[in-house]
Design an enzyme around this catalytic site. Sequence first.
Site, short mmCIF file in Angstrom:
data_model
loop_
_atom_site.label_atom_id
_atom_site.label_comp_id
_atom_site.label_asym_id
_atom_site.label_seq_id
_atom_site.Cartn_x
_atom_site.Cartn_y
_atom_site.Cartn_z
N TYR A 1 6.24 40.28 2.98
CA TYR A 1 6.96 41.26 2.15
C TYR A 1 6.60 42.66 2.62
O TYR A 1 5.43 43.01 2.67
CB TYR A 1 6.52 41.06 0.68
CG TYR A 1 7.19 41.95 -0.34
CD1 TYR A 1 8.04 41.41 -1.30
CD2 TYR A 1 6.94 43.32 -0.40
CE1 TYR A 1 8.61 42.21 -2.28
CE2 TYR A 1 7.52 44.13 -1.37
CZ TYR A 1 8.36 43.56 -2.30
OH TYR A 1 8.93 44.36 -3.26
N THR B 1 13.42 49.41 -5.19
CA THR B 1 12.92 48.85 -3.93
C THR B 1 13.76 47.66 -3.49
O THR B 1 14.51 47.08 -4.25
CB THR B 1 11.46 48.39 -4.07
OG1 THR B 1 11.38 47.37 -5.06
CG2 THR B 1 10.55 49.55 -4.43
N HIS C 1 2.82 50.15 -13.03
CA HIS C 1 3.87 50.02 -12.02
C HIS C 1 5.29 49.93 -12.59
O HIS C 1 6.26 50.19 -11.87
CB HIS C 1 3.61 48.76 -11.18
CG HIS C 1 4.14 48.84 -9.79
ND1 HIS C 1 5.32 49.48 -9.48
CD2 HIS C 1 3.67 48.37 -8.62
CE1 HIS C 1 5.54 49.38 -8.17
NE2 HIS C 1 4.56 48.73 -7.63
#
Length: 787
Positions: free
Chosen positions: A589, A602, A473
Site C-alpha cells: 500500500y 486518498t 486520523h
Amino acid sequence: MAEAHQAVAFQFTVTPDGIDLQLSHQALTEIYLSGMRSWKKRIVRIKNSVITGVYPASPSSWLFVVIAILATMYTRSDPSMGLIAKIQEHLPVSQSMSTQCQAVVSAVLFSTMLWLMLIFTMRLCLKQLLSYHRWMFEQHGKMSTTTKIWVALVRIFSGRKPLLYSYQGSLPNLPVPTIKDTVKRYLESVRPLMDDKEYERMTKLAAEFESSLGNRLQWYLKLKALWASNYVSDWWEEYVYLRGRSPIMVNSNYYGMDFLYVTPTPIQAARAGNSIHSFFLYRRKLNKEELKPSRIPGTVIPLCAAQCERIFNTTRIPGEETDTVQHWQDSDYIVVYHRGRYFRLRVYQAGRLLSPREIEFQIQRILDDPSPPSKGEAKLGALTAGDRVPWAKARTKYFSSGINKRSLDCIEKAAFFVTLDDEEQGMMGDDPAASLDRYAKSLLHGKCYDRWFDKSFTVVYYKNGKNGINAEHSWADAPVLAHVWEYTLATDSFQLGYNAEGHCKGDVDPSLPRPVKLSWEIPPECEEQIAQSLAVAQALADDVDFHVFSFQEFGKGKVKKCRVSPDGFIQMALQLAYFRERGTFCLTYEASMTRLFREGRTETVRSCTNESSAFIRALEGGEVRAADVCKHLFRVATEKHQLLYRLAMTGAGIDRHLFCLYVVSKYLGVESPFLKEVLSEPWRLSTSQTPIQQVELFDIDNHPEYVSCGGGFGPVADDGYGVSYCVLGENMINFHISCKHSCPDTDAHKFGDQIRQALRDLLKLLSPSQTEASKTEESQPKVKKEQ
C-alpha cells in the site's frame, strides 16, 4: 479561588436593608470583548462566504457590470434586447417611483442576473478545465500545445488572489471508474502474489462479479456520485475510521517530529509559548481564509481544502456502534496535561491573543503547580487509548452530567490538547539511533494515558525543549496537519525566536488569571474501567517495534541524475528489501491523494507489480548480463509505478472503488465472494511519504540542520511493516519503520538494514553508466510528481 470569582459577572446578597448587588467590571469587560471578538469573526466569515461564493469573479465586478449596463442605456442602446423593459413591466408599480427610477431598478436587476450568469459560466468553465488531467501523463519538458492552451485558460479563469476555499465550488467531482477497468487492474495487481491455480480461481470470481452483481452495485454508486460531492469520502471516514472498535492509539493515530538536529530552546515552557502562539496565528489565518490554496508543486492546479475546516476545535466522540467527529466554530483556550492533572489555559485576554512570553509564563505556572491529581484523574486519558466500546459506555455512564461532564466538555471543546512531558526526547546521548526510536514510540503512544487520543491533535512538549505532535486520523490526512506543523516550526524558530536566555521575547502581564485546574469525581467503577483500558493500551504499545533513521549517503539529488523518480526509486528499494527479508512479495500500500477532486482524500497505489517483481527476481537471480537486464527492468518498473500513481491521483485507482462497491453490497444485503476476498487481503507493507509542502519556509541548503525528521504510524498488519519516509533536500531521506514484536517474522531494525542496503544497491546499479542511461532515457517520460 481568584479565577473562579473573576468568572462571575455579578454577585448579590440579601440583607435587612435590601439586596446588595456587586458588579465585576473586569468580568463584564471580558464578556463585552469576547462578544466583540465573536461578532468580528462572524462578519469576517460572512464576508469570506460572499467572496468565495462569487469566485472567480469579485464582488466589485457587480458594480462594473451595473455601470456598464446603465452607461449603454444612456447611449440609447438596449444591451438586454428588451429584457429590461419586460422586467420594468412586471415591477410592482409604486406611485412614488418615477418611470426613470423604474428603468434604473430594472437595469440593476438585469445587471445582477447577468453578473450571476457570468459567474456561473466562469465557474463551470473552470470546473471543466480542472477536469483535464492529460498534462500529468505527458513527457517531462515536452508540453503539448493543448496543455499550453489549457494552462493559459486555467490562469485566466482562476481569478486573482483566491482565498483558501475559493476553488471548492470549481473542483470536479471524483469520477467512478468502470467495473471492467477496476477488475482488470485488480487482477493485474495480484498476479505477482498468486500461483497459477490461485490466480485462475480469482479470475473466475472476478469474471462472475463483473458479469452479474458488479453492474447492479455500480448503478447505485453512479447514482450516489451524481447526488454527493464525493462518492467515497463520507463512507471512507465512517467505515474505515469511525466504525473501528479497536484502539485508535497505534492502529490509527500518527505522529510528527521536531527538528532533527537542533532544539531552538532547552526551556520547556518557552518552547511551548512560541509554539502554541504559532498554532493560534495559523488558526487566525485559517479563519480569515488568508492561507494560500494548496496546489500541486510547480503548477497552477489547486487542491481541495475541505479537510482544513476541522483542524482546530475538533474531537472524536466515542459511540458503542460508531464514533462521530464533533467540530466547534471557536475556542479561546487549550487544555494542558501535566503530571496527572488537567488545566484549562485561556490564550485570549481582553480580546487579544496572549504573546508567546505570556503563554510561557502561564505554562510555567502549570509546571510549578504543586497540587496533586484528583482521585482517578491521573490516568483518565487511558480511556481514549483503549477499546472504543468500553470508553463509549464509560462516557455515557460517568461523564454525562455534573462536574465530570463540564470537565470533559472543556477538553473536547478545546482548540487542541497539550501535554507537558517529564521525559527528555530527541536525537541525543551515546546512542542517537536508539534515542530516535524511543522518541517515535513516545510520540505514537506515550505512557498510554498522558495524551488525549480523541482530540484532532495533541502537541507534546518535552523537558529538554523538544516537541512533537500526535494526530487523530478520521478528520483529515497527514498532509493537512503537516502543513500546520511546518508553519508552526518555522514561525517558532525563524519569526518569533528567543532571547539570549532561551525565553520567549516580550513582556508579561502579571495580572493574568492563573490556569484553572479541572475537577473530577471518578467513582471506583470508573477507575476499574480506566485500569482495564490502560492494560489493553499498554499491551498494544509494548508490542510496537519502531526504528527511525536518517539515510544521508545520498538523496534525491543523485537519484534524479539517474533520471529516475525519487519516489519510484524508494518504492523499488522497499520491494527489494522486503523480498530479501521474506523471500516473497506482498500486497503493498502506498498512499496517494485525490485532492484534485472535491472532498478528495486518498487512494491506494499498489506498488508491488508484475514489473517490479520481474526486476527484483532478475536482480537477485544473478543472470548473465544481469546489470543490463536489470537496468531495463528497473526503468520499466518505475515507469509502471508512476503510471499507477498518476492514475490514482486522477481518480482511476481501484481500491476506493472496490471499497464502495463492497459498502453498497452490504446495504443491499447481498454477498459477493469476490469483494469479500478482495477486502480481506492484508497489507503487509504499508507505505506513505511525507513531503515538505512549504519549502519557502525553510532554507535547507544554508540551514540543513533545521529539518524535521518527518513522522510515522503503526503497522497496519500484525505480520507486516508500516514505513513512512520523508525526502529532505538533495541528500537526505528519513525513514520511520514500525512492526510488532509478537510477530517472529518482523524486525524493524533488520528491515531498516535491508532498506539501507537496497538503496545502495539500486544506486550502484544505475550509477556506473549514467551517461548511457541518460541517452536512452531522453525519449522516456520523467515523473511529473515528486512526493
